[in-house]
Design a protein around this motif. Structure first.
Motif, mmCIF file in Angstrom:
data_model
loop_
_atom_site.group_PDB
_atom_site.id
_atom_site.type_symbol
_atom_site.label_atom_id
_atom_site.label_comp_id
_atom_site.label_asym_id
_atom_site.label_seq_id
_atom_site.Cartn_x
_atom_site.Cartn_y
_atom_site.Cartn_z
ATOM 1 N N ILE A 93 4.563 -5.981 -10.775
ATOM 2 C CA ILE A 93 4.171 -7.555 -11.160
ATOM 3 C C ILE A 93 4.714 -8.542 -10.073
ATOM 4 O O ILE A 93 5.787 -8.939 -10.240
ATOM 5 C CB ILE A 93 4.854 -7.876 -12.614
ATOM 6 C CG1 ILE A 93 4.583 -6.833 -13.618
ATOM 7 C CG2 ILE A 93 4.329 -9.295 -13.021
ATOM 8 C CD1 ILE A 93 5.152 -7.121 -15.238
ATOM 9 N N GLU A 94 3.944 -8.793 -9.262
ATOM 10 C CA GLU A 94 4.078 -9.613 -8.228
ATOM 11 C C GLU A 94 2.809 -10.256 -7.614
ATOM 12 O O GLU A 94 1.895 -9.523 -7.339
ATOM 13 C CB GLU A 94 4.688 -8.566 -6.811
ATOM 14 C CG GLU A 94 4.805 -9.325 -5.612
ATOM 15 C CD GLU A 94 5.769 -10.564 -5.500
ATOM 16 O OE1 GLU A 94 5.403 -11.532 -5.388
ATOM 17 O OE2 GLU A 94 7.077 -10.096 -5.445
ATOM 18 N N LEU A 97 2.989 -8.950 -0.065
ATOM 19 C CA LEU A 97 4.557 -8.506 -0.590
ATOM 20 C C LEU A 97 3.851 -6.925 -1.665
ATOM 21 O O LEU A 97 4.600 -5.758 -1.402
ATOM 22 C CB LEU A 97 5.445 -9.125 -1.217
ATOM 23 C CG LEU A 97 6.193 -9.875 -0.372
ATOM 24 C CD1 LEU A 97 7.184 -10.702 -1.187
ATOM 25 C CD2 LEU A 97 7.277 -9.231 0.548
ATOM 26 N N ARG A 98 3.272 -7.125 -2.324
ATOM 27 C CA ARG A 98 2.529 -6.228 -3.358
ATOM 28 C C ARG A 98 1.940 -5.185 -2.551
ATOM 29 O O ARG A 98 2.059 -3.976 -2.859
ATOM 30 C CB ARG A 98 1.594 -6.871 -4.282
ATOM 31 C CG ARG A 98 1.188 -5.839 -5.401
ATOM 32 C CD ARG A 98 0.353 -6.751 -6.565
ATOM 33 N NE ARG A 98 -0.899 -7.008 -5.925
ATOM 34 C CZ ARG A 98 -1.377 -8.261 -6.158
ATOM 35 N NH1 ARG A 98 -0.935 -9.136 -6.703
ATOM 36 N NH2 ARG A 98 -2.622 -8.614 -5.595
ATOM 37 N N THR A 99 1.017 -5.503 -1.600
ATOM 38 C CA THR A 99 0.558 -4.385 -0.918
ATOM 39 C C THR A 99 1.603 -3.488 -0.004
ATOM 40 O O THR A 99 1.333 -2.337 -0.150
ATOM 41 C CB THR A 99 -0.631 -4.720 0.168
ATOM 42 O OG1 THR A 99 -1.572 -5.744 -0.573
ATOM 43 C CG2 THR A 99 -1.275 -3.790 0.841
ATOM 44 N N GLU A 100 2.474 -4.404 0.645
ATOM 45 C CA GLU A 100 3.457 -3.363 1.245
ATOM 46 C C GLU A 100 4.457 -2.421 0.250
ATOM 47 O O GLU A 100 4.734 -1.396 0.646
ATOM 48 C CB GLU A 100 4.659 -4.415 1.871
ATOM 49 C CG GLU A 100 3.906 -5.244 2.990
ATOM 50 C CD GLU A 100 4.964 -6.102 3.583
ATOM 51 O OE1 GLU A 100 6.028 -6.402 2.990
ATOM 52 O OE2 GLU A 100 4.663 -6.909 4.643
ATOM 53 N N LEU A 101 4.713 -2.843 -0.831
ATOM 54 C CA LEU A 101 5.249 -2.203 -1.963
ATOM 55 C C LEU A 101 4.377 -1.070 -2.383
ATOM 56 O O LEU A 101 4.977 0.127 -2.379
ATOM 57 C CB LEU A 101 5.625 -3.080 -3.039
ATOM 58 C CG LEU A 101 7.090 -3.835 -3.109
ATOM 59 C CD1 LEU A 101 7.036 -4.738 -4.260
ATOM 60 C CD2 LEU A 101 7.964 -2.697 -3.185
ATOM 61 N N ILE A 102 3.146 -1.154 -2.557
ATOM 62 C CA ILE A 102 2.205 0.005 -2.741
ATOM 63 C C ILE A 102 2.277 1.020 -1.814
ATOM 64 O O ILE A 102 2.332 2.201 -2.201
ATOM 65 C CB ILE A 102 0.779 -0.836 -3.083
ATOM 66 C CG1 ILE A 102 0.748 -1.350 -4.352
ATOM 67 C CG2 ILE A 102 -0.125 0.569 -3.408
ATOM 68 C CD1 ILE A 102 -0.487 -2.112 -4.850
ATOM 69 N N LYS A 103 2.160 0.449 -0.692
ATOM 70 C CA LYS A 103 2.254 1.380 0.421
ATOM 71 C C LYS A 103 3.233 2.303 0.676
ATOM 72 O O LYS A 103 3.251 3.559 0.765
ATOM 73 C CB LYS A 103 1.872 0.656 1.727
ATOM 74 C CG LYS A 103 1.678 1.525 2.882
ATOM 75 C CD LYS A 103 1.287 0.948 4.532
ATOM 76 C CE LYS A 103 1.221 1.685 5.472
ATOM 77 N NZ LYS A 103 0.729 0.918 6.741
ATOM 78 N N LEU A 104 4.395 1.552 0.469
ATOM 79 C CA LEU A 104 5.763 2.294 0.429
ATOM 80 C C LEU A 104 5.914 3.150 -0.549
ATOM 81 O O LEU A 104 6.427 4.310 -0.329
ATOM 82 C CB LEU A 104 6.879 1.021 0.511
ATOM 83 C CG LEU A 104 8.610 1.579 0.361
ATOM 84 C CD1 LEU A 104 8.872 2.166 1.417
ATOM 85 C CD2 LEU A 104 9.192 0.535 0.185
ATOM 86 N N LEU A 105 5.790 2.805 -1.929
ATOM 87 C CA LEU A 105 6.080 3.445 -2.888
ATOM 88 C C LEU A 105 4.936 4.698 -2.784
ATOM 89 O O LEU A 105 5.342 6.103 -3.184
ATOM 90 C CB LEU A 105 5.832 2.975 -4.252
ATOM 91 C CG LEU A 105 6.896 1.679 -4.616
ATOM 92 C CD1 LEU A 105 6.534 0.811 -5.572
ATOM 93 C CD2 LEU A 105 8.109 2.229 -4.718
ATOM 94 N N GLY A 106 3.644 4.548 -2.253
ATOM 95 C CA GLY A 106 2.609 5.706 -2.348
ATOM 96 C C GLY A 106 3.143 6.688 -1.419
ATOM 97 O O GLY A 106 3.023 7.858 -1.604
ATOM 98 N N SER A 107 3.795 6.405 -0.230
ATOM 99 C CA SER A 107 4.405 7.120 0.686
ATOM 100 C C SER A 107 5.267 8.116 0.342
ATOM 101 O O SER A 107 5.842 9.115 0.745
ATOM 102 C CB SER A 107 4.825 6.563 2.118
ATOM 103 O OG SER A 107 5.962 5.876 1.868
ATOM 104 N N TYR A 108 6.020 7.681 -0.841
ATOM 105 C CA TYR A 108 6.823 8.451 -1.383
ATOM 106 C C TYR A 108 6.731 9.365 -2.811
ATOM 107 O O TYR A 108 7.453 9.769 -3.738
ATOM 108 C CB TYR A 108 8.155 7.703 -1.796
ATOM 109 C CG TYR A 108 9.214 7.445 -0.649
ATOM 110 C CD1 TYR A 108 10.079 8.128 -0.338
ATOM 111 C CD2 TYR A 108 9.030 6.450 0.275
ATOM 112 C CE1 TYR A 108 10.827 8.067 0.996
ATOM 113 C CE2 TYR A 108 9.507 6.165 1.437
ATOM 114 C CZ TYR A 108 10.453 6.882 1.982
ATOM 115 O OH TYR A 108 11.262 7.012 2.967
ATOM 116 N N GLY A 109 5.358 9.368 -2.837
ATOM 117 C CA GLY A 109 4.750 9.985 -4.083
ATOM 118 C C GLY A 109 4.438 9.139 -5.344
ATOM 119 O O GLY A 109 4.116 9.855 -6.325
#
Length: 220
Positions: free
Chosen positions: A6-7, A12-24
């Motif tokens: 919820i951002e 920032l949201r796109t960066e978070l999605i990319k970061l979290l996605g790279s960790y599964g």
């Protein structure tokens, strides 16, 4: 594991999605700010990352509304870093408070830690009776391949019935349990909640699960 972000800052949201996605992690979000709470509950995530400064409603309001219906872990991630902001977040039911700019590895570690605790609680908190599985920590009832989320009061009612499976539970006993919350509960409130609970169970194929024993109470 699904994380709902919820951002309102798209970068920032796109960066978070990319970061979290790279960790599964599977990520979800919505820009329907008017109905954001409903969107979150419908998505049924395993954890929520929640900003405070948002359109329509602030993060404090959203946290409070989510907590009325779900115990899903919430991490507040915000640029607001006062002690009062952190205190309000925790008092409203948030599980952790992270300030921006954050160290990504620390954020990931906190996410993993909370998910680990949440998963352990959910596993130990799972009860099955007559083929109906009740995850108390998540407030979810599953039957065959269908599931439904319960409200706070519905969770309390079903918890008492499961603990006393095979025994009649009096209406007074159930109302005593509901009285522990801040909401006013009378005899009619209990009836309404039980009927809603029955309807939700029927919607996933569970019929006649809660029996009414006239003048005595309820039985599963």
């Amino acid at each position: 594991m699904k994380i709902f972000i919820i951002e309102d800052d798209k970068v920032l949201r796109t960066e978070l999605i990319k970061l979290l996605g790279s960790y599964g992690y599977e990520c979800d979000y919505s820009e329907n700010w008017q109905n954001i709470t409903q969107c979150v509950l419908k998505a049924a995530p395993d954890l929520i990352l929640l900003d405070i400064n948002l359109p329509q409603f602030d993060g404090f309001f959203i946290c409070r509304e989510i907590r009325k219906q779900s115990e899903v872990p919430i991490i507040v991630v915000t640029s607001r870093n006062t002690d009062m902001d952190e205190l309000m977040s925790m008092n409203l039911g948030a599980d952790d408070f992270v300030t921006k700019p954050y160290n990504t590895q620390i954020l990931l570690a906190r996410i993993a830690s909370i998910l680990k605790r949440s998963t352990a609680t959910t596993v130990s908190d799972s009860i099955e009776y007559k083929g109906v599985n009740f995850l108390q920590a998540k407030g979810v009832v599953s039957y065959c391949n269908s599931s439904v989320e319960l409200t706070k009061n519905e969770i309390k009612i079903l918890s008492v019935l499961y603990k006393n499976a095979g025994r009649i539970v009096s209406r007074d006993e159930l109302m005593d349990e509901l009285w522990k919350s801040d909401e006013f509960v009378d005899d009619n409130t209990l009836t309404v909640n039980v009927n809603r609970l029955r309807k939700k169970l029927e919607d996933i194929g569970v019929k006649d699960f809660i029996s009414t024993k006239r003048g005595m109470g309820y039985l599963i």
